[in-house]
Design a protein around this motif. Sequence first.
Motif, short mmCIF file in Angstrom:
data_model
loop_
_atom_site.label_atom_id
_atom_site.label_comp_id
_atom_site.label_asym_id
_atom_site.label_seq_id
_atom_site.Cartn_x
_atom_site.Cartn_y
_atom_site.Cartn_z
N ARG A 516 0.87 -1.19 0.00
CA ARG A 516 0.00 0.00 0.00
C ARG A 516 0.91 1.24 0.00
O ARG A 516 1.00 1.96 0.98
CB ARG A 516 -0.91 -0.04 1.22
CG ARG A 516 -1.80 -1.28 1.25
CD ARG A 516 -2.51 -1.48 2.57
NE ARG A 516 -3.46 -0.43 2.85
CZ ARG A 516 -4.31 -0.45 3.90
NH1 ARG A 516 -4.27 -1.47 4.73
NH2 ARG A 516 -5.15 0.53 4.10
N ALA A 517 1.56 1.44 -1.15
CA ALA A 517 2.60 2.47 -1.24
C ALA A 517 2.10 3.88 -0.94
O ALA A 517 2.73 4.60 -0.17
CB ALA A 517 3.26 2.41 -2.61
N PRO A 518 1.00 4.33 -1.55
CA PRO A 518 0.60 5.73 -1.32
C PRO A 518 0.35 6.05 0.15
O PRO A 518 0.69 7.13 0.61
CB PRO A 518 -0.68 5.86 -2.16
CG PRO A 518 -0.58 4.80 -3.19
CD PRO A 518 0.10 3.66 -2.52
N GLU A 519 -0.23 5.11 0.88
CA GLU A 519 -0.58 5.37 2.27
C GLU A 519 0.63 5.26 3.20
O GLU A 519 0.61 5.82 4.30
CB GLU A 519 -1.66 4.39 2.73
CG GLU A 519 -2.95 4.48 1.94
CD GLU A 519 -3.88 3.32 2.25
OE1 GLU A 519 -4.71 3.46 3.16
OE2 GLU A 519 -3.74 2.27 1.59
N GLN A 521 3.99 5.82 2.18
CA GLN A 521 5.18 6.50 1.69
C GLN A 521 5.82 7.39 2.75
O GLN A 521 7.02 7.33 3.01
CB GLN A 521 4.81 7.32 0.46
CG GLN A 521 5.95 8.13 -0.12
CD GLN A 521 5.51 8.88 -1.37
OE1 GLN A 521 4.73 8.38 -2.16
NE2 GLN A 521 6.00 10.09 -1.53
N LYS A 522 5.01 8.20 3.41
CA LYS A 522 5.54 9.12 4.42
C LYS A 522 6.11 8.35 5.62
O LYS A 522 7.20 8.67 6.13
CB LYS A 522 4.43 10.06 4.90
CG LYS A 522 4.92 11.11 5.91
CD LYS A 522 3.87 12.16 6.15
CE LYS A 522 2.91 11.79 7.25
NZ LYS A 522 3.53 11.62 8.55
N ASP A 681 10.29 11.80 -0.99
CA ASP A 681 9.49 11.06 -1.95
C ASP A 681 10.27 9.82 -2.36
O ASP A 681 11.12 9.87 -3.24
CB ASP A 681 9.20 11.96 -3.16
CG ASP A 681 8.28 11.28 -4.17
OD1 ASP A 681 7.70 10.25 -3.80
OD2 ASP A 681 8.16 11.79 -5.30
N SER A 684 8.65 6.65 -7.05
CA SER A 684 7.76 7.19 -8.07
C SER A 684 6.79 6.10 -8.48
O SER A 684 7.19 5.04 -8.94
CB SER A 684 8.58 7.67 -9.28
OG SER A 684 7.73 7.99 -10.34
N ILE A 685 5.51 6.35 -8.31
CA ILE A 685 4.51 5.32 -8.60
C ILE A 685 4.48 5.00 -10.09
O ILE A 685 4.22 3.87 -10.49
CB ILE A 685 3.12 5.78 -8.12
CG1 ILE A 685 3.20 6.12 -6.63
CG2 ILE A 685 2.08 4.71 -8.36
CD1 ILE A 685 3.64 4.99 -5.77
N ASP A 686 4.76 6.00 -10.93
CA ASP A 686 4.76 5.74 -12.36
C ASP A 686 5.93 4.85 -12.77
O ASP A 686 5.86 4.14 -13.76
CB ASP A 686 4.85 7.07 -13.14
CG ASP A 686 3.63 7.95 -12.89
OD1 ASP A 686 2.56 7.37 -12.64
OD2 ASP A 686 3.76 9.19 -12.94
#
Length: 840
Positions: A516-519, A521-522, A681, A684-686
């Motif tokens: 669950r990378a976006p959640e 990442q921080k 950061d 990079s998700i892309d």
Amino acid sequence: MAPPVQSHRSPSPSQPSGKGEVSDLKTQLRQLAGSRAPGTDDTKRELFKKVISYMTIGIDVSSVFSEMVMCSATSDIVLKKMCYLYVGNYAKHNPDLALLTINFLQRDCKDEDPMIRGLALRSLCSLGVANLVEYLVGPLGNGLKDGNSYVRMVAAVGVLKLYHLSASTCLDADFPPLLKQLMLKDKDAQVVANCLTSLQEIWSLEASTSEEAAREREMLLSKPVVYYFLNRMKEFSEWAQCIVLELVSKYVPVDSEEIFDIMNLLEDRLQHANGAVVLATIKVFLHMTLSMTDVHQQVYERIKAPLLTLVSSGSPEQSYAVLSHLHLLVMRAPYIFSSDYKHFYCQYNEPFYVKKLKLDMLTAVANESNTYEIVTELCEYVANVDIPMARESIRAVGKIALQQYDVNAIVDRLLQFLEMEKEHVTAETLVLVKDLLRKYPQWSHDCIAVVGNISSKNVQEPKAKAALIWMLGEYAQDMQDSPYILEGLVENWDEENSAEVRLHLLTAVMKCFLRRAPETQKALGDALAAGVADFHQDVHDRALLYYRLLKYDVSVAERIVNPPKQAVSVFADTQSSEMKDRIFDEFNSLSVVYQKPSYMFTDKEHRGPFAFSEELGTLSIGTEPSDGAVAAQRVEANDKDLLLGTSEKEESHGYGNNGSAYSAPSYDASTTAGASQGNFDLVSIDQPSTLHPPSGFAIDDLLGLGMPAAPSSAPPVLLLNAKAAIDPNAFQQKWRQLPVSLSQETSIDPQGVAGMTNPHALPQHMQGHSINCIASGGQAPNFKFFFFAQKAEGSSAYLVECVINSSSCKVQLKIKTDDQATSQAFSELFQSALSKFGSA
């Protein structure tokens, strides 16, 4: 030497307040020495009692030695006993005084009263003065031929004492053949037993150098001698029966018929009231039938009832000893004892050590037919007000669950424990649930549903918190709030003292990020930043590894950190089968109680070069103090602040930089704040295969990557006093008063660890750097030293607790000083000296 005078005691009617009273006592004894007036013996008794009481509490009354010897010319047996007690206490430490006792002891060895002859002979042999052995030969020879059995019994043991004083004198006097003759022909069973004990020890020690002694030792195990002892078994005392049974257990019968004959002869010993006799008999039965599988199993059935009877009767100490042997048998044949599981239920009035062993028994005998009843009983213990008992009960339930196939009911019970809202119950259950999920992953949904409702703030114990964090990372997809809980834990990184928890937290955040990378990442940015700056080397290295994996390739990182999991089928046993067999071979000994073979607690190489002493004043290291330095001393066993407990964990809590070649940059609040604001950061998700930190955040500078090696620091400028000295008592007092200035972890050269086999090496090495060893102790793999140093200019003192783990080559330092400004300089000097230990 005589016991030291303890001048700090308060005066009491039974204790002299000065030398004057001892002088008065001496005068009174001298006046009574030649008196034969009526009532003289009664007066002597009172004076003798005073002398013995003074001696017992540590008062030096050696000055009345001559008077005590002169007053011993009496037929009163009580006076004789007190006089022998006094003489034995002082004579062994003072050869000059011992010489004064020889005449009157030799005279008493010829007394008409056999009791006095025996007591005098025992005292004479117990003097322990090597240069007086020639005076023992005559009385011992007469004692072995004495018409009274008590004197012969004392003489048989006296021969062994003489052998330990001077083996050549004992052998030249032909005492072993006399003992052998007595052993085979004497009518008194106790004399026979004493002769057997002495001969066994003498011939065992001589067997390595003498073929004749080796043959004589084998003779003890011959069929005629063994049957001679067996036929007289009922005449022996309980102690003597144990000696004989131990001998019989080493005998190798010719055939199965002889085995059955011996077992039938000893059958009634299984009903003996003495537990030691029963256990010794059981050892004979078990060892003789090892090669007969069917009979061996029948022996288990036969000995079960006597053992269970002994467990339920007698003192808790006896119950524990018998339970330890029963536990060993249960581990070898659990199916035989499975129907008797109720005998292992805990009673409310039993001490904890007995209850704990019974819980181990219940887990060992649990099978499909009795699991429900056993688990139900264990669940009752979980609600016990005794917290250690509740913890052990939960662990027992877990062990049963891990060895069963149908665990539906057990898992339901465990999940109910989590709803009890008791901190210790929750903590133990979380650790257990983690292991269950590793073996039974199919229960993950049910377990996670309950675990997800537990607040991490309510879990404080390191192992429990580590288990909860493991589940948050392992089942991040199933636990909706997992990223946010982990983020909260990362924010409190600095408040977490356990390195184990920080290690689990790093791995859990990494796993959660990969799913669950976006959640996450921080949280991962914060965790890596804090981990790289962590003072614990393992945490630092793991954070650096994860960062480099992500920078190289995210897909590779995922394969390494989060590979497909396979259920654990069998958890590793703490003891190998070979170790258990060795313990079984030493049945009816302390090996069974300690659950380890005897060599592990008797051989020096396994106990380690150091051992704690019961007295503070006992030297632990034989280095001679030079220039006023205080010799190293062992620490008082009851001083919890200074001792390294045997149960102390190897994991360190709050140690500093370990002085490795890699020097991590400092971690400050501004760095954390920057990471918290999302400036880090990571991925990079892309482009998930590459790590691209933004140009505004100097991640390479933070981690020290691609930077030239830091210049070596200048040598410490602190100078130490080469003649520093301190009293051990003053050291302990100062240690308790001063706060900890530095807590650090460093490494020691493996060659230095190898050099620790010589207990003198490290203290001598450090003394060469003006750092003196005050106390030492511990056993492999943990060794503890206390060092003292003093600043060359001024009176500033440095106190160091140094714990060395020989298996990991890690050193944990705790430094206390009254000069905080120079504590870091001293630490560098100390580590510099330690790093040179063992080098060429």
